[in-house]
Motif scaffolding. Sequence first.
Motif, PDB file in Angstrom:
ATOM      1  N   UNK A  72      45.518 -24.154  40.853  1.00 19.89           N
ATOM      2  CA  UNK A  72      44.078 -23.929  41.002  1.00 19.89           C
ATOM      3  C   UNK A  72      43.830 -22.509  41.496  1.00 19.89           C
ATOM      4  N   UNK A  73      44.478 -21.554  40.897  1.00 24.35           N
ATOM      5  CA  UNK A  73      44.400 -20.163  41.304  1.00 24.35           C
ATOM      6  C   UNK A  73      42.997 -19.614  41.074  1.00 24.35           C
ATOM      7  N   UNK A  74      42.398 -19.032  42.126  1.00 20.31           N
ATOM      8  CA  UNK A  74      41.119 -18.344  42.005  1.00 20.31           C
ATOM      9  C   UNK A  74      39.911 -19.220  41.730  1.00 20.31           C
ATOM     10  N   UNK A  75      39.962 -20.491  42.078  1.00 18.83           N
ATOM     11  CA  UNK A  75      38.837 -21.393  41.828  1.00 18.83           C
ATOM     12  C   UNK A  75      37.820 -21.276  42.965  1.00 18.83           C
ATOM     13  N   UNK A  93      48.976 -25.340  44.103  1.00 23.09           N
ATOM     14  CA  UNK A  93      49.018 -23.894  44.263  1.00 23.09           C
ATOM     15  C   UNK A  93      47.579 -23.411  44.191  1.00 23.09           C
ATOM     16  N   UNK A  94      47.020 -22.986  45.337  1.00 19.20           N
ATOM     17  CA  UNK A  94      45.580 -22.734  45.448  1.00 19.20           C
ATOM     18  C   UNK A  94      45.261 -21.352  46.009  1.00 19.20           C
ATOM     19  N   UNK A  95      46.050 -20.360  45.665  1.00 23.05           N
ATOM     20  CA  UNK A  95      45.795 -19.015  46.161  1.00 23.05           C
ATOM     21  C   UNK A  95      44.449 -18.499  45.660  1.00 23.05           C
ATOM     22  N   UNK A  96      43.788 -17.731  46.519  1.00 21.62           N
ATOM     23  CA  UNK A  96      42.519 -17.074  46.202  1.00 21.62           C
ATOM     24  C   UNK A  96      41.384 -18.048  45.875  1.00 21.62           C
ATOM     25  N   UNK A  97      41.454 -19.269  46.371  1.00 20.98           N
ATOM     26  CA  UNK A  97      40.356 -20.220  46.184  1.00 20.98           C
ATOM     27  C   UNK A  97      39.293 -19.974  47.251  1.00 20.98           C
ATOM     28  N   UNK A  98      38.082 -20.449  46.971  1.00 17.78           N
ATOM     29  CA  UNK A  98      36.999 -20.304  47.941  1.00 17.78           C
ATOM     30  C   UNK A  98      36.322 -21.652  48.177  1.00 17.78           C
ATOM     31  N   UNK A  99      36.148 -21.947  49.460  1.00 15.52           N
ATOM     32  CA  UNK A  99      35.437 -23.146  49.883  1.00 15.52           C
ATOM     33  C   UNK A  99      34.230 -22.731  50.732  1.00 15.52           C
TER      34      UNK A  99
END
Length: 186
Positions: A72-75, A93-99
């Motif tokens: 989920x890169x960049x989601x 794998x969730x690098x660069x995600x935003x919550x």
Amino acid sequence: MIENQEFEKVDFTRNPLKMDEYDNCTFVNCNFENQNLANFNFVDCQFVDCNLSLIEISNTAFKTVHFNNCKLLGVDFSGCNSFLLNMNFDSCFMNLTSFYQLKFKQKSFLNCTLHEADFTETDLTESKFNDCDLKRAIFERTTLIKTDFTTASNFNIDPESNKMKGAKFSRSTLAGLLSKHRLVIN
């Protein structure tokens, strides 16, 4: 509405997923990279071994959705539909995600890589980061009340700029709470 279907090894970059409500569906080893899933509804769905990197999810509903071993890169989850929002992540794998600014209480992140993830102004009350790598993740004005970081690693959280009453940490990771003071801890 599409119900009770399993999608396996589908490359949605070649044949995009039809905009609809997906209820109790499973997506296994599917490629959604760079796809526009804005305004979709996913209810009681599972994504397993899928690539969802850089997907567009403005106003997308995730109601009881589980992501297992997904990329989920960049989601940017901050724009998804907040009504009945319920997602959990296992080995993702969730690098660069935003919550950013999400109300994300009692969520579970298990064995996830969240490098440079943005949790600014997110409410993570009673959430769990079990065995998660939070290198350069951003926690600013974040609500971390009773949030469990006991087995998380590489985090840098300023207790003065976050609400942290009852948050859980292990002794071995306390340095991640003091890094702004540049103390030497042995």
